[in-house]
Design a protein around this motif. Sequence first.
Motif, short mmCIF file in Angstrom:
data_model
loop_
_atom_site.label_atom_id
_atom_site.label_comp_id
_atom_site.label_asym_id
_atom_site.label_seq_id
_atom_site.Cartn_x
_atom_site.Cartn_y
_atom_site.Cartn_z
N ASN A 239 -49.14 -1.33 64.48
CA ASN A 239 -49.72 -0.20 63.76
C ASN A 239 -49.51 1.05 64.59
O ASN A 239 -49.05 0.99 65.73
CB ASN A 239 -51.20 -0.42 63.48
N ILE A 240 -49.83 2.20 64.05
CA ILE A 240 -49.75 3.45 64.79
C ILE A 240 -50.99 4.27 64.42
O ILE A 240 -51.41 4.30 63.26
CB ILE A 240 -48.45 4.22 64.48
N ALA B 270 -50.56 6.80 69.07
CA ALA B 270 -50.98 5.70 69.94
C ALA B 270 -50.79 4.38 69.21
O ALA B 270 -50.89 4.33 67.98
CB ALA B 270 -52.44 5.88 70.35
N ALA B 271 -50.52 3.34 69.98
CA ALA B 271 -50.33 2.02 69.38
C ALA B 271 -50.90 0.96 70.31
O ALA B 271 -50.79 1.09 71.55
CB ALA B 271 -48.85 1.75 69.13
N TYR B 272 -51.50 -0.05 69.73
CA TYR B 272 -51.98 -1.16 70.54
C TYR B 272 -50.80 -2.01 70.99
O TYR B 272 -49.88 -2.26 70.23
CB TYR B 272 -52.99 -2.01 69.78
N GLY C 72 -56.48 -5.48 74.06
CA GLY C 72 -56.83 -4.29 73.30
C GLY C 72 -56.58 -2.97 74.00
O GLY C 72 -57.40 -2.05 73.89
N LYS C 73 -55.46 -2.87 74.75
CA LYS C 73 -55.13 -1.60 75.38
C LYS C 73 -54.30 -0.74 74.44
O LYS C 73 -53.31 -1.20 73.88
CB LYS C 73 -54.37 -1.83 76.69
N LEU C 74 -54.69 0.52 74.30
CA LEU C 74 -54.00 1.47 73.42
C LEU C 74 -53.01 2.28 74.24
O LEU C 74 -53.38 2.90 75.22
CB LEU C 74 -55.03 2.37 72.76
N ASN D 106 -57.04 -3.66 66.32
CA ASN D 106 -56.42 -2.41 65.92
C ASN D 106 -57.40 -1.35 65.40
O ASN D 106 -57.05 -0.53 64.55
CB ASN D 106 -55.34 -2.66 64.85
N GLN D 107 -58.59 -1.34 65.91
CA GLN D 107 -59.58 -0.35 65.48
C GLN D 107 -59.39 0.97 66.24
O GLN D 107 -58.91 0.98 67.37
CB GLN D 107 -60.99 -0.87 65.69
#
Lengths: 113, 113
Positions: free
Chosen positions: A31-32, A90-92, A99-101, B99-100
């Motif tokens: 996702n972005i 930003a993307a995970y 869960g680092k972005l 992805n929150q």
Amino acid sequence: GQQVMQIPQYQHVQEGEDFTTYCNSSTTLSNIQWYKQRPGGHPVFLIQLVKSGEVKKQKRLTFQFGEAKKNSSLHITATQTTDVGTYFCAAYMTTDSWGKLQFGAGTQVVVTP
Amino acid sequence: NAGVTQTPKFRVLKTGQSMTLLCAQDMNHEYMYWYRQDPGMGLRLIHYSVGEGTTAKGEVPDGYNVSRLKKQNFLLGLESAAPSQTSVYFCASRSGYSNQPQHFGDGTRLSIL
């Protein structure tokens, strides 16, 4: 590893003009997300894109996720002085379950009246 | 409707002094993060936590320690402050679902002389 590259780093826009900022990754993203940070403020979440080719609009802002899910863009129509700030994509990290972005370096937008 | 609250908002330290930055969130979020932001460098992750009692190193952890004794609080400690740690520090939190978006505090502006 997964990195998110953002261009341009700096954008000077005349009020009323359109502009686009781009976000690119060498790997496929799940996702972005896009954030906006006003001068002296903190990042604020704008939107999230998940699907290939997805397009979402927020008033004068149009967000797009590439078909290959490796790039994204933010297009602002008829720029206003309220659009001043830094826009981050930003993307995970898909390789990380903690869960680092991963943030891009941001596009700093300056609007001239 | 507090969200994420950072304390203090500003601080000036002398080299070698220690201090603790406090982050508190009232959204019952599982994940919490500490970032630093320097001009032209975007947001860099220092440490993060995926739950009470669990912490992990981010991109730039040296010179910092963290603790998450309570779910709502995430503390960032500077053991022996150095001028290179002059920065704006942001805390963020998010829910445990994948992805929150992250919710940021207003930041702490820290100067080390």
